[in-house]
Design a protein around this motif. Sequence first.
Motif, PDB file in Angstrom:
ATOM      1  N   SER A 147     -35.962  21.323  18.864  1.00 22.61           N
ATOM      2  CA  SER A 147     -34.591  21.761  18.588  1.00 22.61           C
ATOM      3  C   SER A 147     -34.537  23.276  18.502  1.00 22.61           C
ATOM      4  CB  SER A 147     -34.103  21.149  17.277  1.00 22.61           C
ATOM      5  OG  SER A 147     -34.924  21.570  16.197  1.00 22.61           O
ATOM      6  N   ASN A 148     -33.328  23.810  18.597  1.00 35.84           N
ATOM      7  CA  ASN A 148     -33.120  25.243  18.400  1.00 35.84           C
ATOM      8  C   ASN A 148     -31.842  25.434  17.600  1.00 35.84           C
ATOM      9  OD1 ASN A 148     -30.949  24.926  20.200  1.00 35.84           O
ATOM     10  ND2 ASN A 148     -32.173  25.560  21.961  1.00 35.84           N
ATOM     11  N   GLY A 149     -31.402  26.667  17.469  1.00 35.97           N
ATOM     12  CA  GLY A 149     -30.228  26.945  16.651  1.00 35.97           C
ATOM     13  C   GLY A 149     -28.949  26.349  17.183  1.00 35.97           C
TER      14      GLY A 149
END
Length: 231
Positions: A147-149
């Motif tokens: 995941s990322n922001g």
Amino acid sequence: MPGLLHVAGRLALLLLLAVPASAQTVLSSANDPTGVGPTLAALFGQEHVALATLPAAHLETLTQEPKPAFSLFGRREAVVPVYDDAWLAAQPEATAGDTQFECLRQALYFEARGEPIAGQIAVGEVILNRVGDPAFPNTICGVVKQSNGRGCQFSYYCDGRSDKLGDADAAAQVGKVARALIDGIPRQLTEGATFFHAYWVRPAWRLDFERTTQIGVHTFYRKPLSTVVAG
């Protein structure tokens, strides 16, 4: 010029060997200005007999100038395989595998199944390049599920849609590609890229990376090469 001299030398040797054995004169080592003694002359005669049995096409290859192994700047030129339908047909069927294979096959299906085979391999290269980069998880599943922001690194994984591979033919094709990548085909298409995006989006992060290539609808990037300046 060295290449032409090489060809000329080989042609001269072939002409020498083509002289009928009956017309050859064996010189002594004392009066032979070329230094060709009886032993070497005998070897030439044997080679003449052997060459006479070779196909004309093979003799032609002996006079061709060899291709350079290095570019003009001294860097070895990589031989990139041709990834086409013939290559794909030669790959073994791969419809099942371990968890890491399934993660790669799924990612290729949703990220690149409409791409040419080289485009599918290029996306797979990015995933495997990330696996080998300390900045990313060290497994295929870890990379494609990261995941990322803004959500997920690979959007299909968290877009709320089914992750079932509904197109059997496309699934079989990306399965072959995934298997080949895991089995270790050379990763030469993207030059170490760890990022890519489709041409219809222009993410801001692209300005911070080095563009390596464009394959199909995707543009590929890698981290800029750092230069250490001596003090």
